[in-house]
Design a protein around this motif. Structure first.
Motif, short mmCIF file in Angstrom:
data_model
loop_
_atom_site.label_atom_id
_atom_site.label_comp_id
_atom_site.label_asym_id
_atom_site.label_seq_id
_atom_site.Cartn_x
_atom_site.Cartn_y
_atom_site.Cartn_z
N UNK A 61 -5.18 6.23 -6.57
CA UNK A 61 -4.92 4.83 -6.21
C UNK A 61 -4.27 4.09 -7.37
N UNK A 62 -4.74 4.33 -8.59
CA UNK A 62 -4.17 3.67 -9.77
C UNK A 62 -2.72 4.12 -9.97
N UNK A 63 -2.46 5.41 -9.80
CA UNK A 63 -1.09 5.92 -9.97
C UNK A 63 -0.15 5.30 -8.93
N UNK A 64 -0.62 5.16 -7.70
CA UNK A 64 0.21 4.55 -6.66
C UNK A 64 0.48 3.08 -6.96
N UNK A 65 -0.52 2.38 -7.48
CA UNK A 65 -0.29 0.97 -7.85
C UNK A 65 0.74 0.84 -8.96
N UNK A 66 0.73 1.78 -9.92
CA UNK A 66 1.72 1.73 -11.01
C UNK A 66 3.11 2.10 -10.52
N UNK A 67 3.19 2.98 -9.52
CA UNK A 67 4.49 3.43 -9.02
C UNK A 67 5.13 2.44 -8.05
N UNK A 69 6.07 -0.81 -7.99
CA UNK A 69 7.27 -1.58 -8.36
C UNK A 69 8.51 -0.71 -8.52
N UNK A 70 8.33 0.49 -9.09
CA UNK A 70 9.48 1.39 -9.27
C UNK A 70 10.02 1.85 -7.93
N UNK A 71 9.14 2.14 -6.97
CA UNK A 71 9.58 2.58 -5.66
C UNK A 71 10.29 1.45 -4.91
N UNK A 72 9.84 0.22 -5.10
CA UNK A 72 10.52 -0.93 -4.47
C UNK A 72 11.94 -1.08 -5.05
#
Length: 115
Positions: A61-67, A69-72
């Motif tokens: 979950x933490x990794x997805x939250x960090x990713x 903005x980059x994915x957007x």
């Protein structure tokens, strides 16, 4: 912890011949005992793994939250995926994704194309 993983299956394997040699019990009784042993073994296995699985879920979950903005940003740069050909791997190992030309982009019925 690795010792516990070894002991459980060993107990089940050692109990199987004893159940098979029991003359007074039916095969159904033997199967029910094996089924119960397997259930207990699986419950203990899952109870031991639960903290590790919880930690893994929190980390994911933490990794997805960090990713996010980059994915957007990547999505904003690329636009629609229909505007690209399928990825190709070159003989040297490079992977390329070619953008379709305006003539190759198929418009949806009733929709407009941004060029």
């Amino acid at each position: 912890m690795s010792r516990k993983w070894f002991i459980g299956p060993l107990v089940v394997l050692l109990a199987a011949p004893a159940l098979a040699e029991e003359p007074s019990g039916s095969t159904e009784e033997g199967f029910s005992l094996l089924r119960e042993g397997a259930r207990v073994l699986m419950e203990s296995l899952f109870s031991e793994m639960e903290p590790a699985l919880d930690d893994m879920q929190q980390g994911l979950g933490e990794a997805l939250r960090r990713m996010e903005p980059m994915m957007r940003d990547l999505g904003a740069m690329m636009g629609e995926l229909d505007n690209y050909h399928a990825p190709e791997m070159l003989p040297n190992g490079d992977i390329i994704i070619r953008r379709k030309s305006p003539g190759e982009i198929v418009a949806e019925p009733g929709g407009e194309i941004e060029i």
